[in-house]
Design a protein around this motif. Structure first.
Motif, PDB file in Angstrom:
ATOM      1  N   VAL A  43      55.467  65.595  45.838  1.00 29.67           N
ATOM      2  CA  VAL A  43      54.189  66.092  46.345  1.00 29.67           C
ATOM      3  C   VAL A  43      54.325  67.572  46.669  1.00 29.67           C
ATOM      4  O   VAL A  43      55.130  67.963  47.512  1.00 29.67           O
ATOM      5  N   LYS A  44      53.539  68.405  46.002  1.00 28.46           N
ATOM      6  CA  LYS A  44      53.631  69.850  46.194  1.00 28.46           C
ATOM      7  C   LYS A  44      52.717  70.343  47.309  1.00 28.46           C
ATOM      8  O   LYS A  44      53.037  71.313  47.999  1.00 28.46           O
ATOM      9  N   ALA A  45      51.567  69.718  47.477  1.00 24.36           N
ATOM     10  CA  ALA A  45      50.605  70.201  48.473  1.00 24.36           C
ATOM     11  C   ALA A  45      49.681  69.068  48.882  1.00 24.36           C
ATOM     12  O   ALA A  45      49.394  68.163  48.092  1.00 24.36           O
ATOM     13  N   VAL A  46      49.202  69.137  50.116  1.00 25.39           N
ATOM     14  CA  VAL A  46      48.244  68.173  50.652  1.00 25.39           C
ATOM     15  C   VAL A  46      47.161  68.950  51.377  1.00 25.39           C
ATOM     16  O   VAL A  46      47.450  69.883  52.131  1.00 25.39           O
ATOM     17  N   SER A  47      45.924  68.567  51.138  1.00 29.36           N
ATOM     18  CA  SER A  47      44.823  69.242  51.818  1.00 29.36           C
ATOM     19  C   SER A  47      43.680  68.263  51.988  1.00 29.36           C
ATOM     20  O   SER A  47      43.538  67.305  51.223  1.00 29.36           O
ATOM     21  N   CYS A  48      42.863  68.509  53.005  1.00 27.51           N
ATOM     22  CA  CYS A  48      41.719  67.642  53.295  1.00 27.51           C
ATOM     23  C   CYS A  48      40.420  68.381  53.023  1.00 27.51           C
ATOM     24  O   CYS A  48      40.345  69.602  53.145  1.00 27.51           O
ATOM     25  N   GLY A  49      39.404  67.626  52.656  1.00 24.85           N
ATOM     26  CA  GLY A  49      38.101  68.233  52.429  1.00 24.85           C
ATOM     27  C   GLY A  49      37.028  67.175  52.281  1.00 24.85           C
ATOM     28  O   GLY A  49      37.300  66.060  51.829  1.00 24.85           O
ATOM     29  N   ALA A  50      35.819  67.550  52.651  1.00 27.50           N
ATOM     30  CA  ALA A  50      34.688  66.631  52.496  1.00 27.50           C
ATOM     31  C   ALA A  50      34.324  66.505  51.021  1.00 27.50           C
ATOM     32  O   ALA A  50      34.457  67.450  50.245  1.00 27.50           O
ATOM     33  N   ILE A  51      33.845  65.320  50.638  1.00 26.65           N
ATOM     34  CA  ILE A  51      33.487  65.096  49.246  1.00 26.65           C
ATOM     35  C   ILE A  51      32.341  66.007  48.820  1.00 26.65           C
ATOM     36  O   ILE A  51      32.218  66.379  47.652  1.00 26.65           O
ATOM     37  N   ALA A  52      31.501  66.408  49.771  1.00 29.07           N
ATOM     38  CA  ALA A  52      30.403  67.317  49.456  1.00 29.07           C
ATOM     39  C   ALA A  52      30.915  68.670  48.984  1.00 29.07           C
ATOM     40  O   ALA A  52      30.232  69.372  48.240  1.00 29.07           O
TER      41      ALA A  52
END
Length: 208
Positions: free
Chosen positions: A67-76
């Motif tokens: 796993v190189k990167a993890v990020s969160c975000g809204a589907i919108a």
């Protein structure tokens, strides 16, 4: 045996062949656009998990081999859902745009580079406002617009939008549940290209 009939058949065969070549080229270009150009996001080797972005879960994912990167975000934020908000334009008119919350590193994870300004960074306190426990009703984070959003706000040149501030309304979570606080100003720190993971038949909407 008629020479005229033979000529008509030969011309008809070549016309059909030319038509098939044109159709094949058109379909190939449309397919390439649908698979690559229309998405405008690098989805190779990217897994999207629909889950609350709890820190413990995120830390476990980050520790996984490969796993190189993890990020969160809204589907919108990916252009596949609507979460409308309003911005007060400088001429006092109301503009409607799509709102999507993203974490630091979300644009980089999908290969999106700002065309003006910068991306979000933990080095800037204004970018991390929503991580603060007192951000419920009073504080607004800095924002990044897509190109369509910049145009809606009257900026033909994306660079002209960077550094400008606008009053807008966002949903907030309080102890009593979802709430709509009064509009507060945010500063535009960057503009990114228009992108979406939605249907290519759907126009990309202005978004922050």
């Amino acid at each position: 045996g008629s020479t005229r009939v033979r000529q008509i058949l030969v011309v008809g065969q070549f016309a059909t062949l030319i038509g098939l070549i044109v159709m094949t080229g058109t379909i190939s270009r449309q397919t390439s656009f649908a698979l690559h150009d229309a998405l405008r996001l690098d989805t190779s080797q990217v897994i999207r998990i629909f889950s609350p972005c709890r820190s413990a879960f995120r830390q476990e994912v980050e520790r996984l081999p490969g796993v190189k990167a993890v990020s969160c975000g809204a589907i919108a934020a990916l252009g596949v859902a609507n979460n409308k908000t309003v911005i007060l334009h400088r001429d006092q008119t109301i503009k409607t745009v799509n709102e999507g919350v993203v974490d630091v590193g979300s644009f980089e994870l999908h290969g999106v580079r700002p065309i003006a300004g910068r991306s979000f960074s933990r080095a800037y306190g204004e970018d991390m406002v929503l991580d603060r426990p007192d951000a419920g009703r009073t504080l607004q984070p800095s924002i990044i617009l897509n190109q369509s959003g910049a145009r809606v706000l009257g900026f033909a040149n994306p660079a002209d939008a960077v550094g400008q501030s606008f009053v807008w309304t966002r949903w907030a979570q309080t102890g009593n549940g979802p709430d709509i606080p009064a509009g507060q100003p945010s500063r535009i720190v960057g503009v990114v290209p228009d992108f979406t993971l939605g249907s290519i038949r759907t126009a990309i909407v202005p978004a922050l």
